[in-house]
Enzyme design. Structure first.
Site, PDB file in Angstrom:
ATOM      1  N   GLY A  71       0.843  -1.201   0.000  1.00 21.71           N
ATOM      2  CA  GLY A  71       0.000   0.000   0.000  1.00 21.71           C
ATOM      3  C   GLY A  71       0.872   1.244   0.000  1.00 21.71           C
ATOM      4  O   GLY A  71       2.071   1.178   0.286  1.00 21.71           O
ATOM      5  N   GLY A 119      -0.035  -4.907   0.830  1.00 16.47           N
ATOM      6  CA  GLY A 119      -1.234  -4.625   0.030  1.00 16.47           C
ATOM      7  C   GLY A 119      -1.315  -5.415  -1.271  1.00 16.47           C
ATOM      8  O   GLY A 119      -2.403  -5.714  -1.765  1.00 16.47           O
ATOM      9  N   GLU A 142       5.170  -6.068   7.850  1.00 19.94           N
ATOM     10  CA  GLU A 142       4.593  -4.948   8.600  1.00 19.94           C
ATOM     11  C   GLU A 142       5.115  -4.764  10.023  1.00 19.94           C
ATOM     12  O   GLU A 142       5.138  -3.643  10.516  1.00 19.94           O
ATOM     13  CB  GLU A 142       3.060  -5.081   8.653  1.00 19.94           C
ATOM     14  N   ASP A 150      -1.881  -6.901   7.667  1.00 20.51           N
ATOM     15  CA  ASP A 150      -3.319  -6.680   7.492  1.00 20.51           C
ATOM     16  C   ASP A 150      -3.815  -7.253   6.158  1.00 20.51           C
ATOM     17  O   ASP A 150      -3.390  -8.331   5.780  1.00 20.51           O
ATOM     18  CB  ASP A 150      -3.636  -5.184   7.658  1.00 20.51           C
TER      19      ASP A 150
END
Length: 358
Positions: A71, A119, A142, A150
């Site tokens: 992301g 992402g 992460e 996530d």
């Protein structure tokens, strides 16, 4: 129909034959996913899902280096610092897209050639088919930036064989090429030079069923002779399964110290560099996610994302790893034992009217 086939657009959406094709087109940024790309991909998937003339969806990246490296973390960091809505909207809309992929009724084929992290994993792993190549580089890194794995990591990671998902989540270990298949992240492996032909063959299928698509992918997969090789983590699986089965981070660290093998020592070194808060959130996220639906996991992860936006470590991790690049984050709290159970509980609390609704 070739909608958005403007070569400068960040994402290209086009219909070829029976296939809807999504091309991530930010090669200079390793196809990192930003909110405007999410806002184009989501409605297009929903439209193709309803279209009787679209039989499958293919997603790929341009530039030859990355499928999608993650992301757009910098934009989120700036938004979070400024109290901008993007810090809420990005995660909300990204997780809605992850769910749309996970529930898509049309066969969804992700060609994960090159870097596929964070992402980018969310854009691929929840779909029916994930095709890795020798250039695939997978990671959920992460915990090194004060976040957590996530995009549905709480769903797919604990479902991998043994405790391998916990290992990947906590250490950010990178899997390359065939190992992405062996770990269960990819469903098929194809040599990268075969991808253009594979794509042509997928587009040429006449009103294909899920089975027809699987047969075609299997035929390509068989050519690669991938099944004759060993998994990179094979020799460590016994240790991974016992060391990463503990109920708390403190216990995992204790087990690693007691084990004392070169492998355990290396993992300890890695874990010691990660955000203690991230490690605790991640372990609980995976333990709870193991028995939840994808929708419930994404709702939980949205709560965690907002806790990270309110906290300290995400901004500090991004500074140390991506901005100043000194690789010396100063985590607060700096030790696992200083991250209280109450604090962790608080991060998992519902957000009332601000909760993610899927």
């Amino acid at each position: 129909m070739s909608k958005h086939a403007d070569s400068t657009a960040e994402v290209l959406l086009e219909k070829r034959g029976g296939a809807g094709i999504i091309t991530l087109n930010r090669p200079k940024a390793l196809n990192a996913l930003n909110i405007s790309m999410i806002q184009q991909i989501y409605p297009q998937i929903k439209t193709w899902e309803q279209d009787p003339e679209t039989f499958l969806i293919i997603i790929k990246g341009t530039g030859g280096k990355a499928f999608c490296a993650g992301g757009d973390i910098r934009a989120i960091t700036e938004a979070g610092k400024a109290g901008d809505r993007l810090a809420q909207d990005f995660f909300r809309e990204e997780y809605m897209l992850n769910n749309a992929i996970g529930t898509c009724k049309k066969p969804y084929v992700a060609l994960i050639d090159g870097i596929t992290m964070g992402g980018g994993v969310g854009l691929s792993v929840h779909g029916h088919f994930r095709v890795a190549t020798e250039k695939t580089l997978f990671a959920m890194p992460e915990t090194a930036i004060g976040l957590f794995p996530d995009v549905g990591g709480g769903y797919f990671l604990p479902r991998l064989s043994g405790k391998v998902g916990y290992y990947l989540a906590l250490t950010g270990f990178r899997l390359k090429g065939r190992d992405v298949l062996k770990a269960g992240i990819a469903t098929h492996f194809v040599d990268s030079e075969q991808l253009p032909t594979l794509e042509k063959d997928l587009i040429a299928l006449k009103s294909p069923s899920m089975e027809n698509i699987a047969d075609l992918l299997n035929a390509y997969h068989m050519k690669s002779k991938v099944d004759q090789e060993k998994f990179v983590l094979d020799e460590h699986m016994e240790k991974i399964n016992s060391l990463f089965s503990a109920n708390s981070m403190e216990e995992i660290v204790k087990k690693l110290k007691q084990d004392g093998s070169p492998f355990a020592t290396k993992q300890l070194e890695t874990i010691n560099k990660m955000s203690p808060t991230s490690l605790k959130l991640t372990l609980r996220q995976l333990r709870e996610g193991a028995s939840m639906s994808l929708q419930d996991v994404l709702t939980m992860e949205y709560r965690l994302s907002q806790a990270c936006m309110r906290g300290h470590d995400f901004y500090e991790g991004v500074r140390a790893v991506l901005i100043d690049k000194d690789q010396s984050p100063r985590w607060k709290p700096a030790a696992l034992e200083d991250v209280s159970d109450e604090f962790v509980d608080d991060c998992f609390k519902p957000l009332g009217k601000n909760d993610l609704k899927l």
